[in-house]
Design a protein around this motif. Structure first.
Motif, PDB file in Angstrom:
ATOM      1  N   SER A  99       0.710  -1.191   0.194  1.00  0.00           N
ATOM      2  CA  SER A  99       0.101   0.065   0.120  1.00  0.00           C
ATOM      3  C   SER A  99       0.861   1.396  -0.039  1.00  0.00           C
ATOM      4  O   SER A  99       0.324   2.330  -0.289  1.00  0.00           O
ATOM      5  CB  SER A  99      -0.902   0.088   1.321  1.00  0.00           C
ATOM      6  OG  SER A  99      -0.270   0.026   2.300  1.00  0.00           O
ATOM      7  N   THR A 109      -1.502   5.882  -2.831  1.00  0.00           N
ATOM      8  CA  THR A 109      -1.645   4.327  -2.709  1.00  0.00           C
ATOM      9  C   THR A 109      -3.094   4.217  -3.511  1.00  0.00           C
ATOM     10  O   THR A 109      -4.164   5.301  -3.250  1.00  0.00           O
ATOM     11  CB  THR A 109      -1.880   3.791  -1.361  1.00  0.00           C
ATOM     12  OG1 THR A 109      -2.138   2.376  -1.409  1.00  0.00           O
ATOM     13  CG2 THR A 109      -2.938   4.552  -0.587  1.00  0.00           C
ATOM     14  N   ILE A 111      -4.551   0.911  -2.539  1.00  0.00           N
ATOM     15  CA  ILE A 111      -4.851   0.246  -1.799  1.00  0.00           C
ATOM     16  C   ILE A 111      -5.520   0.773  -0.304  1.00  0.00           C
ATOM     17  O   ILE A 111      -4.746   1.177   0.626  1.00  0.00           O
ATOM     18  CB  ILE A 111      -3.794  -0.882  -1.315  1.00  0.00           C
ATOM     19  CG1 ILE A 111      -3.408  -1.221  -2.529  1.00  0.00           C
ATOM     20  CG2 ILE A 111      -4.333  -1.875  -0.519  1.00  0.00           C
ATOM     21  CD1 ILE A 111      -1.946  -2.144  -2.257  1.00  0.00           C
ATOM     22  N   LYS A 116      -8.023  -3.219   1.759  1.00  0.00           N
ATOM     23  CA  LYS A 116      -7.431  -3.987   2.567  1.00  0.00           C
ATOM     24  C   LYS A 116      -8.181  -4.919   3.330  1.00  0.00           C
ATOM     25  O   LYS A 116      -8.123  -6.195   3.340  1.00  0.00           O
ATOM     26  CB  LYS A 116      -6.435  -3.041   3.701  1.00  0.00           C
ATOM     27  CG  LYS A 116      -5.338  -2.363   3.231  1.00  0.00           C
ATOM     28  CD  LYS A 116      -4.724  -1.691   4.082  1.00  0.00           C
ATOM     29  CE  LYS A 116      -3.535  -0.730   3.909  1.00  0.00           C
ATOM     30  NZ  LYS A 116      -2.939  -0.017   4.543  1.00  0.00           N
TER      31      LYS A 116
END
Length: 212
Positions: A99, A109, A111, A116
């Motif tokens: 990330s 990022t 992510i 997650k």
């Protein structure tokens, strides 16, 4: 035309994606929806301040394990024994490390916290997997992705020392478990290892055959 998803979790035909690959917007990151997406050559890619965006690029950057190109210098690294490889030992740590790596063409990022959590759930159900690269007791590289039939849909990789992420990818190719590694986004170093562009139609045909 970009489609807006509803609670039915149904995706439109990937062939209807925009020129940049954007197919749909909205929906959620539930396990059922993500599995349907990957089974049809679709993946989420968006930033924290955006709604969920779903992509199915017209061309796919992929690596056939049998065509993997390992340089002489990389072979020496692998033979040196400086790295130890494990799989699925610390999935969440690998995702967290990934990330911090920005995808090419995107700032920051992709992510997000929701991503997650969603991939952790996929991992809990046995669909998402990680490869970890260690130097002693220190995690120095790795990758994670989704298994769809005999295709490994690579999501991200990271490297804290030279050649760690390459080692993870080579190990994955050499397991013999996958007919195809979906790299999604073009990079020069993956191209040097044998990755290439194929059409979405060819990619989805391979995907559906392996799932069937």
């Amino acid at each position: 035309m970009v489609f807006r998803l509803d609670e039915r979790k149904l995706f439109p035909d990937p062939a209807l994606a925009e020129e940049d690959g954007l197919l749909a917007i909205g929906g959620d990151l539930s396990t059922d929806r993500l599995l349907q997406a990957y089974a049809n050559g679709i993946f989420p890619w968006y930033s924290e301040d955006e709604p969920i965006l779903w992509f199915s690029p017209h061309e796919r950057f992929v690596l056939f394990p049998g065509r993997l190109n390992v340089s002489k210098s990389m072979r020496r690294v692998l033979q040196s024994g400086i790295f130890t490889i494990t799989t699925n030992q610390c999935f969440n740590d690998v995702v967290a490390a990934c990330s911090s790596v920005a995808r090419e063409g995107q700032d920051g990022t992709w992510i997000t916290a929701d991503m997650k959590a969603a991939y952790a759930e996929l991992h809990r159900h046995g669909y998402a997997h990680s490869v970890e690269v260690w130097q002693g007791s220190i995690l120095v590289g790795g990758l994670y992705g989704i298994k769809a039939g005999d295709v490994f849909c690579g999501e991200s990789m990271f490297s804290r020392v030279s050649n760690a992420s390459k080692t993870a990818l080579i190990w994955l190719c050499n397991t013999g478990k996958y007919n195809l590694i979906d790299c999604q986004v073009y990079t020069e170093h993956l191209e040097s290892m044998g990755a290439m562009m194929i059409s979405r139609e060819e990619y989805i045909s391979i995907l559906h055959k392996t799932i069937a």
